[in-house]
Enzyme design. Structure first.
Site, PDB file in Angstrom:
ATOM      1  CD1 TRP A   1       4.634  11.497  -8.331  1.00 26.89           C
ATOM      2  CD2 TRP A   1       6.707  11.317  -7.506  1.00 26.89           C
ATOM      3  NE1 TRP A   1       5.418  12.450  -8.935  1.00 26.89           N
ATOM      4  CE2 TRP A   1       6.690  12.364  -8.445  1.00 26.89           C
ATOM      5  CE3 TRP A   1       7.901  11.019  -6.839  1.00 26.89           C
ATOM      6  CZ2 TRP A   1       7.836  13.122  -8.752  1.00 26.89           C
ATOM      7  CZ3 TRP A   1       9.031  11.768  -7.150  1.00 26.89           C
ATOM      8  CH2 TRP A   1       8.996  12.804  -8.081  1.00 26.89           C
TER       9      TRP A   1
ATOM     10  CB  SER B   1      -2.696  13.583 -11.330  1.00 33.71           C
ATOM     11  OG  SER B   1      -1.368  13.268 -11.100  1.00 33.71           O
TER      12      SER B   1
ATOM     13  CE  LYS C   1       0.621  18.520  -8.973  1.00 32.37           C
ATOM     14  NZ  LYS C   1       0.896  17.451  -8.075  1.00 32.37           N
TER      15      LYS C   1
ATOM     16  CG  HIS D   1      -0.993   8.597  -9.858  1.00 32.34           C
ATOM     17  ND1 HIS D   1      -1.171   9.571  -8.903  1.00 32.34           N
ATOM     18  CD2 HIS D   1      -0.935   9.239 -11.052  1.00 32.34           C
ATOM     19  CE1 HIS D   1      -1.211  10.744  -9.495  1.00 32.34           C
ATOM     20  NE2 HIS D   1      -1.077  10.578 -10.805  1.00 32.34           N
TER      21      HIS D   1
HETATM   22  C1  GCU Z   1       3.874  13.979 -12.311  1.00 33.73           C
HETATM   23  C2  GCU Z   1       4.038  15.080 -11.291  1.00 33.73           C
HETATM   24  C3  GCU Z   1       2.894  15.113 -10.296  1.00 33.73           C
HETATM   25  C4  GCU Z   1       1.560  15.144 -11.032  1.00 33.73           C
HETATM   26  C5  GCU Z   1       1.503  14.002 -12.013  1.00 33.73           C
HETATM   27  C6  GCU Z   1       0.292  14.015 -12.935  1.00 33.73           C
HETATM   28  O1  GCU Z   1       4.013  12.724 -11.691  1.00 33.73           O
HETATM   29  O2  GCU Z   1       5.277  14.904 -10.663  1.00 33.73           O
HETATM   30  O3  GCU Z   1       2.994  16.246  -9.468  1.00 33.73           O
HETATM   31  O4  GCU Z   1       0.497  15.105 -10.118  1.00 33.73           O
HETATM   32  O5  GCU Z   1       2.604  14.081 -12.884  1.00 33.73           O
HETATM   33  O6  GCU Z   1      -0.367  15.014 -13.103  1.00 33.73           O
HETATM   34  O7  GCU Z   1       0.041  12.989 -13.557  1.00 33.73           O
END
Ligand code: GCU
Length: 418
Positions: free
Chosen positions: A344, A253, A257, A396
């Protein structure tokens, strides 16, 4: 509200994605084509890294670039986890400033290592602090700020004893049983994940005298977390029983990144794994599906650099897209992992980015993705091209089966036979 600041409706309809044009990674900014691997490395790659750096993640300031951390092994237990593991705790000091954060690295190695043998290792940041990874009582309880919306045991943003072992995302014993070591650190040790986090995080430590916040092209929190991963790698390189040439970096998540950006900047990460990293990670931004740049910039304004705000609701103006970030990891193996219900994060957009990175991987003399179509329905699959891809049913998350796939991917690329 201006068009630029406007909240955008989130699109989940494939039929409403619209058309978009992806920049060609193999064409330089001056329009000339990139025809050889050397040309990619010498000319195009640096130019693209600079673009991502100045427009998205932000540049690490000079003072932080030259840091040689002081790493102190504060404890070692040879009989951790009922004798299955060696547990090592390492404090990574990134500055002499007593107010600077200390990065606490937790390392587990398989017990009974043959003398002189170096083990391959998975490195990952964690969301809920080291004590949540395992109920091993030898892990100190973190005293840092921790988000309270996660697993139980966090009271007023601080950990209580109940938080021990509450995070399932790193199945330590399964990893050790496959012969891998694992090292992890809490991302909040590097910088707390909120707008004010910069003050007592590493970005605060490296502000120039008189500077109140990073400039518009200087690092956001994701670049700071990525920098912290490289400091962990500085330690791992000095560890006598770790094979520093076989360190796989994994992140989920927002930490996915982070893993991708760390992998771009630090070639010591021999394999990079992005799990459900989505928008601003492996998913294409110009493809309008799931999370948007507008959402990233408004909900998490501290993650990316100031210049990234200019792309809120202007994905078409982005001079790059995320397939090019994946391509910057070439020729090292990269694994992109999606979850079918994680709309998402736009699983298909993650696949398409992996696919569009392929020409660079091929130019670098490797194979590419080895898949032309997005695997659907998402059977629990793993393709082990140098650009690997996996999609599994479900939400997720990071599952044990995901870890089995990461380890299968690493076994494959490192030719580890069992
Ligand atoms: C939120 C955010 C995402 C991210 C996620 C996470 O949903 O919008 O971009 O990847 O958190 O890190 O859990």
């Amino acid at each position: 509200m201006t068009t630029q600041g406007r909240k955008r409706e989130i699109n989940y309809e494939e039929s409403r994605v619209g058309t978009y044009t992806l920049p060609d990674p193999l064409v330089c900014a001056d329009g000339t084509p990139v025809k050889t691997a050397d040309d990619w490395m010498a000319r195009r790659r640096p130019e693209l890294v600079k673009l991502f750096e100045s427009q998205m993640f932000g540049r690490v300031p000079e003072a932080a670039r030259s840091v040689k951390p002081r790493c102190v092994v504060t404890s070692e237990a040879k009989d951790a986890l009922s004798g299955k593991a060696i547990r090592r705790l390492v404090d990574i000091h990134v500055s002499d400033d007593p107010a600077a954060p200390v990065i606490h690295l937790l390392v587990y190695l398989p017990a009974n290592l043959d003398p002189g043998k170096r083990v391959p290792l998975f490195l990952c940041l964690n969301f809920w602090a080291n004590h949540a990874i395992s109920d091993d009582p030898g892990i100190p309880l973190s005293t840092r700020w921790i988000r309270s919306e996660g697993p139980p045991g966090i009271v007023n943003d601080r950990a209580t004893e109940k938080a021990r072992g509450s995070d399932h995302m790193i199945p330590v014993e399964r990893i050790l049983a496959r012969g891998y070591a694992v090292a992890t650190t809490y991302y909040g040790d590097i910088e707390e994940d909120h707008v004010g986090g910069l003050r007592n995080g590493v970005r605060g430590t490296f502000l120039r005298p008189g500077q109140a916040e990073p400039a518009a092209d200087e690092w956001g929190a994701i670049a700071a977390w990525a920098w912290g991963l490289s400091r962990a790698m500085d330690y791992l390189e000095t560890s006598p029983d770790v094979d520093a040439n076989r360190v796989a970096l994994m992140g989920h998540s927002r930490l996915g990144k982070t893993a991708l950006w760390a992998g771009v900047n630090d070639p010591r990460f021999a394999i990079v794994i992005s799990n459900n990293s989505g928008e601003g990670g492996a998913a294409l931004s110009k493809r309008d599906y799931g999370e948007t740049i507008e959402h990233l910039n408004s909900s998490f304004p501290h993650w990316f650099c100031g210049n990234y705000k200019a792309f809120t609701n202007r994905e078409d103006a982005l001079p790059f897209d995320q397939h090019e970030e994946i391509a910057l990891i070439a020729p090292r193996p990269v694994l992109i992992v999606s979850a079918e219900e994680d709309r998402w994060a736009d699983p298909k957009g993650e696949f398409l980015a992996a696919k569009a990175a392929e020409p660079v991987y091929k130019l670098m003399g490797t194979d590419g993705l080895g898949l032309d179509l997005w695997p659907k329905p998402a059977v629990d699959s793993l393709s082990t091209g140098t650009i690997g891809y996996r999609i599994r049913p479900g939400k997720h998350d990071v599952t044990v089966d995901d870890w089995i796939a990461y380890m299968d991917f690493a076994d494959h690329h490192w030719k580890i036979r069992r």
